[in-house]
Design an enzyme around this catalytic site. Structure first.
Site, PDB file in Angstrom:
ATOM      1  N   GLU A  51       9.369  16.133  14.847  1.00 15.14           N
ATOM      2  CA  GLU A  51       9.859  15.914  13.490  1.00 15.14           C
ATOM      3  C   GLU A  51       9.139  16.872  12.544  1.00 15.14           C
ATOM      4  OE1 GLU A  51       8.701  12.265  11.483  1.00 15.14           O
ATOM      5  OE2 GLU A  51      10.783  12.009  10.892  1.00 15.14           O
ATOM      6  N   LYS A  66       0.845  -1.203   0.000  1.00 20.74           N
ATOM      7  CA  LYS A  66       0.000   0.000   0.000  1.00 20.74           C
ATOM      8  C   LYS A  66       0.879   1.250   0.000  1.00 20.74           C
ATOM      9  CE  LYS A  66      -1.800   2.919   2.695  1.00 20.74           C
ATOM     10  NZ  LYS A  66      -1.839   4.097   1.812  1.00 20.74           N
ATOM     11  N   GLY A  90       6.573   4.977   8.343  1.00 20.55           N
ATOM     12  CA  GLY A  90       5.750   6.185   8.392  1.00 20.55           C
ATOM     13  C   GLY A  90       5.917   6.856   9.739  1.00 20.55           C
ATOM     14  N   GLU A 146       9.370   1.234  10.867  1.00 26.57           N
ATOM     15  CA  GLU A 146      10.422   2.234  10.628  1.00 26.57           C
ATOM     16  C   GLU A 146       9.743   3.582  10.763  1.00 26.57           C
ATOM     17  OE1 GLU A 146      13.458   1.627  10.298  1.00 26.57           O
ATOM     18  OE2 GLU A 146      13.604  -0.438   9.603  1.00 26.57           O
ATOM     19  N   CYS A 174      13.574  10.525   6.840  1.00 26.40           N
ATOM     20  CA  CYS A 174      13.347  10.120   8.233  1.00 26.40           C
ATOM     21  C   CYS A 174      14.592  10.312   9.078  1.00 26.40           C
ATOM     22  CB  CYS A 174      12.887   8.672   8.272  1.00 26.40           C
ATOM     23  SG  CYS A 174      13.974   7.594   7.336  1.00 26.40           S
TER      24      CYS A 174
HETATM   25  P1  NAD Z   1       2.120   8.292   7.621  1.00 26.75           P
HETATM   26  O1  NAD Z   1       2.317   7.530   8.880  1.00 26.75           O
HETATM   27  O2  NAD Z   1       1.096   9.347   7.583  1.00 26.75           O
HETATM   28  O3  NAD Z   1       1.783   7.301   6.432  1.00 26.75           O
HETATM   29  C1  NAD Z   1       2.599   6.201   6.076  1.00 26.75           C
HETATM   30  C2  NAD Z   1       1.732   5.158   5.388  1.00 26.75           C
HETATM   31  O4  NAD Z   1       0.785   4.662   6.330  1.00 26.75           O
HETATM   32  C3  NAD Z   1       0.924   5.708   4.221  1.00 26.75           C
HETATM   33  O5  NAD Z   1       0.826   4.729   3.215  1.00 26.75           O
HETATM   34  C4  NAD Z   1      -0.420   5.972   4.867  1.00 26.75           C
HETATM   35  O6  NAD Z   1      -1.477   5.969   3.947  1.00 26.75           O
HETATM   36  C5  NAD Z   1      -0.528   4.814   5.839  1.00 26.75           C
HETATM   37  N1  NAD Z   1      -1.428   5.052   6.975  1.00 26.75           N
HETATM   38  C6  NAD Z   1      -1.853   6.240   7.481  1.00 26.75           C
HETATM   39  N2  NAD Z   1      -2.697   6.045   8.516  1.00 26.75           N
HETATM   40  C7  NAD Z   1      -2.808   4.704   8.677  1.00 26.75           C
HETATM   41  C8  NAD Z   1      -3.522   3.869   9.591  1.00 26.75           C
HETATM   42  N3  NAD Z   1      -4.299   4.373  10.553  1.00 26.75           N
HETATM   43  N4  NAD Z   1      -3.387   2.518   9.484  1.00 26.75           N
HETATM   44  C9  NAD Z   1      -2.573   1.998   8.551  1.00 26.75           C
HETATM   45  N5  NAD Z   1      -1.886   2.728   7.642  1.00 26.75           N
HETATM   46  C10 NAD Z   1      -1.996   4.067   7.707  1.00 26.75           C
HETATM   47  O7  NAD Z   1       3.564   8.866   7.235  1.00 26.75           O
HETATM   48  P2  NAD Z   1       3.929   9.799   5.988  1.00 26.75           P
HETATM   49  O8  NAD Z   1       3.504  11.186   6.299  1.00 26.75           O
HETATM   50  O9  NAD Z   1       3.486   9.143   4.718  1.00 26.75           O
HETATM   51  O10 NAD Z   1       5.503   9.675   6.015  1.00 26.75           O
HETATM   52  C11 NAD Z   1       6.318  10.483   6.789  1.00 26.75           C
HETATM   53  C12 NAD Z   1       6.769   9.748   8.036  1.00 26.75           C
HETATM   54  O11 NAD Z   1       7.466   8.557   7.671  1.00 26.75           O
HETATM   55  C13 NAD Z   1       7.743  10.533   8.865  1.00 26.75           C
HETATM   56  O12 NAD Z   1       7.413  10.424  10.216  1.00 26.75           O
HETATM   57  C14 NAD Z   1       9.075   9.850   8.598  1.00 26.75           C
HETATM   58  O13 NAD Z   1      10.019   9.999   9.604  1.00 26.75           O
HETATM   59  C15 NAD Z   1       8.667   8.447   8.422  1.00 26.75           C
HETATM   60  N6  NAD Z   1       9.682   7.721   7.683  1.00 26.75           N
HETATM   61  C16 NAD Z   1      10.450   6.810   8.351  1.00 26.75           C
HETATM   62  C17 NAD Z   1      11.449   6.115   7.670  1.00 26.75           C
HETATM   63  C18 NAD Z   1      12.289   5.093   8.375  1.00 26.75           C
HETATM   64  O14 NAD Z   1      12.864   4.251   7.707  1.00 26.75           O
HETATM   65  N7  NAD Z   1      12.377   5.108   9.680  1.00 26.75           N
HETATM   66  C19 NAD Z   1      11.655   6.345   6.317  1.00 26.75           C
HETATM   67  C20 NAD Z   1      10.854   7.295   5.679  1.00 26.75           C
HETATM   68  C21 NAD Z   1       9.859   7.960   6.369  1.00 26.75           C
END
Ligand code: NAD
Length: 487
Positions: free
Chosen positions: A390, A182, A235, A257, A291
């Site tokens: 962040e 997804k 995320g 992650e 991230c």
């Molecule tokens: P997000 O958590 O909003 O979304 C990530 C994914 O999860 C998306 O596909 C989203 O649609 C899905 N999602 C959202 N709500 C959900 C729920 N309730 N249940 C299941 N899935 C859900 O994050 P974002 O804004 O897309 O990405 C940015 C974040 O990702 C930042 O916090 C960043 O630090 C983190 N990130 C971490 C790494 C790592 O490897 N540690 C790498 C890249 C990004």
């Protein structure tokens, strides 16, 4: 609309080897953040589509050839995905840049080749996943089988859409799992292209399914689905916590992650030129939507002024540009919403008394786009919002320190623990500090280095488990202990 020279790309859901519309016919628009124009209407999955995709993945796992075929054959198919990604790299990179706003030099030179490399790396692992024997007793023989966990739901964010998908899909496929991927609604296009490429490489129907759609619906349905065995999520920390809670009811394996607020520590004995470039790339690469971005810059008092002068001088030269121009180094923020969120942090920095020394404004290129100038705050206290939360944008919080001990205390004073860096010419000191930092990755005299072979993941609130390297194999396999009576 995408420029005329963008080759056709898929926009439907990919379920059981076929392109299909959402069961309820819904679509959503994905936008180019550099032009504010709609790129495409993409099928928007709902819970019925989740059921269809999970059923296909389950069938492919239980009855299909994928987990049963020879590991060598599976490895060759995984390798081929990497090969096709490289053959089609211009096209894939262009789509990533259109959808995410990142400069084409990043997509073409870093994201896509690195994603291909992850497939090459795990292709080699397919034949090296094996059990062991144990000396239990003279009258028994005990051995282990290392088996794939089953159906994996891979949920990924928008900052490195294809690359972060590859971190999950490649080890999952290599170990014989099947996948429902997804992507983020901001950037669904390259995940769909990956499905096309995987099919082209010979991945059988049902083994990789792709469902663009809202996280609260599709992600949530995957997290609670009883036929999903593992969630691999990247995320926000907040979302990760929700997923872990939901996944608990069906005892799914979970790797997370999550976010970071990584300290980049500049000691007085560092090579200041190199450290200034490292501080600059550490926060502004990828528009700061990274991230592991070095978003807290810790600078030793005695070199603070000359160091900041160098850093500010390089930063002022960084101007936003058309992401499709190969010379552009600063692209567009992924969405209007994210631009607003970044700017609200800039306002909070000013309000809480930090000193703005570069940027702090939005910009447009050709009159359009969600750009933010590279921004540096100085005189930040580690307790300020811009040092705690962040921001996920090109905003740097600079904090002074007086000695090594104070630097370490500040560096570790954060709920996160994804990455950290130290700049010093003293080798002993570097390794001593590396041990004391509470972070999953520590860089010494460098920043933002990644490899398919090097483990990545977070301490504290930055996550659970490790991706990449041999460590990821553990998260996609489980161990069966077999006893044989020899008596
Ligand atoms: P997000 O958590 O909003 O979304 C990530 C994914 O999860 C998306 O596909 C989203 O649609 C899905 N999602 C959202 N709500 C959900 C729920 N309730 N249940 C299941 N899935 C859900 O994050 P974002 O804004 O897309 O990405 C940015 C974040 O990702 C930042 O916090 C960043 O630090 C983190 N990130 C971490 C790494 C790592 O490897 N540690 C790498 C890249 C990004």
């Amino acid at each position: 609309m995408p420029a005329a020279d963008t080759p056709p790309f898929p926009r439907q859901l990919f379920i059981d080897g076929a392109w299909v519309d959402a069961a309820d016919g819904q679509t959503f628009a994905t936008t180019n953040p550099a032009t504010e124009e709609v790129i495409a209407a993409v099928a928007q999955a709902g819970t019925e589509d989740v059921d269809r995709a999970v059923a296909a993945a389950r069938r492919a796992f239980e009855e299909g050839p994928w987990p049963k075929m020879s590991a060598s054959e599976r490895g060759r198919i995984v390798w081929k995905i990497g090969q096709i990604l490289m053959d089609r790299a211009d096209e894939v990179a262009r789509l990533e840049t259109l959808d995410n706003g990142k400069p084409i030099f990043e997509s073409r030179q870093i994201d896509i080749p690195s994603a291909a490399d992850v497939f090459f790396y795990y292709a080699g692992f397919a034949t090296k996943v094996h059990g062991e024997t144990f000396p239990v007793s003279p009258r028994s023989f005990n051995y282990t089988l290392r088996e794939p966990v089953g159906v994996v739901a891979a949920i990924v964010p928008w900052n490195f859409p294809l690359l972060l998908a590859s971190w999950k899909v490649a080890p999952a496929l290599a170990t014989g799992c099947t996948v429902v991927l997804k992507p983020s609604s901001n950037t669904p296009l390259t995940a769909l292209l990956l499905a096309e490429i995987a099919a082209q490489a010979g991945v059988p129907p049902g083994v990789l399914n792709v469902l663009p759609g809202p996280g609260g619906v599709v992600g949530d349905a995957l997290a609670i689905h009883p036929a999903v065995n593992k969630i691999a999520f990247t995320g926000e920390t907040r979302t990760g916590i929700q997923i872990m809670q939901k996944a608990a009811a069906t005892m799914k394996k979970v790797t997370l992650e999550l976010g970071g607020k990584s300290p980049n520590v500049i000691l007085a004995d560092a090579d200041l030129e190199a450290a200034a470039r490292g501080a600059y790339m550490g926060i502004f690469y990828g528009k700061g939507e990274v991230c592991a971005a070095g978003s807290r810059l810790l600078v030793e008092d005695s070199i603070h002024d000359p160091f900041m002068e160098k850093l500010i001088a390089i930063t002022r030269k960084m101007q936003p540009g058309d992401p499709l121009d190969p010379k552009t180094k600063l692209g567009a923020i992924v969405s209007r919403k994210q631009q607003d969120s970044v700017m609200s942090y800039v306002e909070s920095g000013k309000r809480e008394g930090a000193r703005l020394v570069a940027g702090g404004e939005t910009a447009k290129v050709g009159g359009k786009g969600y750009f933010v100038l590279p921004t540096i705050f100085d005189d930040v206290a580690n307790s300020m919002t811009i040092a705690r939360e962040e921001i996920f944008g090109p905003v740097l919080a600079t904090i002074r320190f007086k000695d090594e001990e104070a630097a370490l205390a500040t560096a570790n004073d954060t709920p996160y623990g994804l990455a950290a860096a130290i700049w010093t010419k003293d080798v002993k000191r570097a390794h001593r500090i590396a041990r004391a930092l509470k972070a999953g990755t520590v860089w010494i005299n460098t920043y933002n280095q990644y490899s398919a072979a090097a483990a990545f993941g977070g301490y504290k609130m930055s996550g659970l488990g490790r991706e990449l390297g041999p460590h990821a194999i553990d998260s996609y396999t489980q161990i069966k202990s077999v006893w044989v009576d020899l008596g």
